[in-house]
Design a protein around this motif. Structure first.
Motif, PDB file in Angstrom:
ATOM      1  N   ALA A  10       0.833  -1.209   0.000  1.00  0.00           N
ATOM      2  CA  ALA A  10       0.000   0.000   0.000  1.00  0.00           C
ATOM      3  C   ALA A  10       0.868   1.260   0.000  1.00  0.00           C
ATOM      4  O   ALA A  10       0.598   2.216  -0.742  1.00  0.00           O
ATOM      5  N   VAL A  11       1.920   1.271   0.826  1.00  0.00           N
ATOM      6  CA  VAL A  11       2.823   2.422   0.849  1.00  0.00           C
ATOM      7  C   VAL A  11       3.495   2.582  -0.514  1.00  0.00           C
ATOM      8  O   VAL A  11       3.649   3.703  -1.018  1.00  0.00           O
ATOM      9  N   GLY A  12       3.875   1.473  -1.129  1.00  0.00           N
ATOM     10  CA  GLY A  12       4.445   1.531  -2.476  1.00  0.00           C
ATOM     11  C   GLY A  12       3.487   2.163  -3.467  1.00  0.00           C
ATOM     12  O   GLY A  12       3.883   2.970  -4.322  1.00  0.00           O
ATOM     13  N   GLU A  13       2.203   1.822  -3.366  1.00  0.00           N
ATOM     14  CA  GLU A  13       1.206   2.405  -4.260  1.00  0.00           C
ATOM     15  C   GLU A  13       1.014   3.892  -3.979  1.00  0.00           C
ATOM     16  O   GLU A  13       0.844   4.700  -4.905  1.00  0.00           O
ATOM     17  N   ILE A  14       1.059   4.283  -2.710  1.00  0.00           N
ATOM     18  CA  ILE A  14       0.953   5.707  -2.361  1.00  0.00           C
ATOM     19  C   ILE A  14       2.124   6.477  -2.964  1.00  0.00           C
ATOM     20  O   ILE A  14       1.942   7.554  -3.545  1.00  0.00           O
ATOM     21  N   VAL A  15       3.315   5.911  -2.848  1.00  0.00           N
ATOM     22  CA  VAL A  15       4.498   6.562  -3.421  1.00  0.00           C
ATOM     23  C   VAL A  15       4.375   6.629  -4.946  1.00  0.00           C
ATOM     24  O   VAL A  15       4.726   7.642  -5.567  1.00  0.00           O
ATOM     25  N   ARG A  16       3.859   5.571  -5.578  1.00  0.00           N
ATOM     26  CA  ARG A  16       3.673   5.585  -7.038  1.00  0.00           C
ATOM     27  C   ARG A  16       2.702   6.693  -7.444  1.00  0.00           C
ATOM     28  O   ARG A  16       2.923   7.418  -8.409  1.00  0.00           O
ATOM     29  N   ARG A  17       1.631   6.844  -6.681  1.00  0.00           N
ATOM     30  CA  ARG A  17       0.682   7.929  -6.993  1.00  0.00           C
ATOM     31  C   ARG A  17       1.319   9.293  -6.765  1.00  0.00           C
ATOM     32  O   ARG A  17       1.066  10.227  -7.513  1.00  0.00           O
ATOM     33  N   GLY A  18       2.152   9.406  -5.748  1.00  0.00           N
ATOM     34  CA  GLY A  18       2.891  10.653  -5.536  1.00  0.00           C
ATOM     35  C   GLY A  18       3.819  10.930  -6.699  1.00  0.00           C
ATOM     36  O   GLY A  18       3.980  12.092  -7.127  1.00  0.00           O
ATOM     37  N   GLN A  19       4.413   9.885  -7.244  1.00  0.00           N
ATOM     38  CA  GLN A  19       5.275  10.015  -8.431  1.00  0.00           C
ATOM     39  C   GLN A  19       4.457  10.538  -9.611  1.00  0.00           C
ATOM     40  O   GLN A  19       4.898  11.437 -10.337  1.00  0.00           O
TER      41      GLN A  19
END
Length: 175
Positions: free
Chosen positions: A156-165
């Motif tokens: 989930a944190v990885g997906e949040i970071v991807r969306r931030g990207q």
């Protein structure tokens, strides 16, 4: 002198990874050199101490705790490397960071249940070596759940970071 939080996280992860690796090594060494193995042969029976264990019993006893220890060490090393990259200036919202978070997440999501299963099988096989009571081992589903929740959390944190990207890239186009 104020230290940056990432520096502190990096240090703590290093200490934790070295500690975890030490527990793995010393735990196996202790099992192999102590000269006795403790086995739980059944739900209602008292533990059995095998004073002169066979090589197979020693190996099964070591395998009863090693997978979780190795998994925890691997997770800590990967997180240490991730925080180290962030400290060196690797952009937080990068595909590389997302990939590392996903890797750790999948390792925990798959590796946690696998480690628990391997340890269960080792304890089950070990119990069958100590008498006519048959094979016995307890399986702890809470341990599996903890690994899976942690793995899902990192995914989930990885997906949040991807969306931030994605948001950062969109903002760069606007400016």
């Amino acid at each position: 002198m104020k230290t940056e939080p990432l520096t502190e996280f990096h240090r703590v992860l290093l200490i934790a990874a070295l500690g975890s690796a030490s527990v793995c090594v010393f735990g196996v060494a202790d099992t192999l050199t102590r000269g006795a193995v403790v086995v739980s042969p059944g739900a209602t029976s008292a533990d059995v101490v095998v004073a002169d264990p066979s090589g197979a019993q020693l190996a099964l006893s070591a395998a009863a705790g090693l997978p979780t220890c190795l998994l925890a060490t691997a997770m800590l090393v990967l997180l240490y490397r991730l925080v180290g990259a962030a400290r060196r200036g690797d952009p937080l919202f990068s595909a590389r960071t997302v990939g590392k978070l996903r890797t750790v997440g999948w390792i925990l999501l798959v590796g946690g249940p696998a480690a628990s299963a391997l340890e269960f099988l080792a304890r089950f096989a070990l119990s069958g070596t100590v008498g006519p009571g048959g094979n016995y081992a307890e399986f702890d589903p809470a341990r599996v759940a903890i690994w899976m929740v942690t793995g899902f959390g990192l995914l989930a944190v990885g997906e949040i970071v991807r969306r931030g990207q994605d948001l950062r890239a969109e903002l760069d186009e606007v400016i």
